[in-house]
Design an enzyme around this catalytic site. Structure first.
Site, mmCIF file in Angstrom:
data_model
loop_
_atom_site.group_PDB
_atom_site.id
_atom_site.type_symbol
_atom_site.label_atom_id
_atom_site.label_comp_id
_atom_site.label_asym_id
_atom_site.label_seq_id
_atom_site.Cartn_x
_atom_site.Cartn_y
_atom_site.Cartn_z
ATOM 1 N N GLU A 258 24.106 51.666 31.952
ATOM 2 C CA GLU A 258 25.036 51.439 30.852
ATOM 3 C C GLU A 258 26.211 52.415 30.957
ATOM 4 O OE1 GLU A 258 26.795 49.899 28.909
ATOM 5 O OE2 GLU A 258 25.490 49.359 27.247
ATOM 6 N N HIS B 40 22.828 46.164 31.616
ATOM 7 C CA HIS B 40 23.261 46.595 30.288
ATOM 8 C C HIS B 40 24.560 45.891 29.885
ATOM 9 C CE1 HIS B 40 20.349 49.944 30.620
ATOM 10 N NE2 HIS B 40 20.638 49.811 31.895
ATOM 11 N N ARG C 276 14.715 50.573 29.755
ATOM 12 C CA ARG C 276 14.882 49.337 28.977
ATOM 13 C C ARG C 276 15.308 48.172 29.870
ATOM 14 N NH1 ARG C 276 19.003 52.979 27.807
ATOM 15 N NH2 ARG C 276 21.165 52.242 27.708
ATOM 16 N N HIS D 143 19.423 43.712 28.947
ATOM 17 C CA HIS D 143 18.091 44.095 28.479
ATOM 18 C C HIS D 143 17.843 43.647 27.041
ATOM 19 C CE1 HIS D 143 19.580 47.320 25.856
ATOM 20 N NE2 HIS D 143 20.399 47.645 26.834
#
Length: 207
Positions: free
Chosen positions: A88, A158, A61, A10
């Site tokens: 993440e 991520h 995100r 991202h």
């Protein structure tokens, strides 16, 4: 027939900018982050890239990065699967803390171990090894079949969930993968053989 797997971290998030541990906290992109995601899409469009399906995490995100890319390549309505398996790494008690404040609280050496070791989790959180334990089975079951059928698959996720994937794809050790730096909004393009081995890898850095 070889398939294509495109991995994109991202764009810069608000907490990246503030130097905070983010993990599963759902924070948005910065203005720069939106621009990085759009630029990733422009680069992929320039390669004539068209996707058959997209995957992203449950965090905004990554989702917005994915959408910016799809908008850029003219596939705004492409089927997109969102799953927390691609989230993440969970930083546990470190989440929301400034990295400098965390060093003051626990010591620079301890925080470095939590950030850059493969199998030592922070309090209440995940190690990179733990992250891989949810990412890799999800890849094998949900993502890889599309690629092995000759499809072109986008994954917007991520830094650490992508490290876990790259570790397996590239055959890297735990010690090697923790040193890998993934730029925000930088596409990594894999071509996979029908037997799932990597035929080629290209990182689209720079303008």
């Amino acid at each position: 027939m070889s398939g294509t797997l495109v991995l994109v971290r991202h764009g810069q998030s608000e907490w990246n900018l503030k130097n905070l541990f983010t993990g599963w906290r759902d924070v948005d992109l910065t203005e720069l982050g939106h621009a990085e995601a759009k630029e990733a899409g422009v680069k992929l469009k320039a390669r004539g890239m068209k996707f058959d399906i997209a995957f992203t995490s449950s965090l905004i995100r990554a989702q917005k990065t994915c959408q910016h890319i799809l908008d850029a390549v003219g596939q705004s309505d492409l089927e997109t699967i969102r799953d927390q398996a691609l989230n993440e790494r969970d930083y546990g008690d470190l989440s929301g803390l400034n990295k400098d404040d965390a060093r003051q609280k626990w010591g620079e050496e301890q925080v470095h171990v939590w950030r850059r070791s493969y199998d030592v989790p922070p309090p209440g959180g995940e190690s990179l090894k733990d992250t891989g334990a949810r990412v890799w089975p999800y890849y094998l079951h949900d993502l890889q079949p599309h690629v092995l059928r000759g499809g072109t698959v986008l994954v917007a996720a991520h830094g650490n969930s992508l490290r876990a994937l790259i570790m397996a794809l590239d055959g890297k050790s735990g010690e090697e993968i923790v040193r890998l730096e993934l730029g925000t909004g930088v596409p990594v393009i894999y071509k996979l053989n029908p037997d799932s081995t990597v035929a080629s890898k290209e990182v689209l850095e720079g303008a």
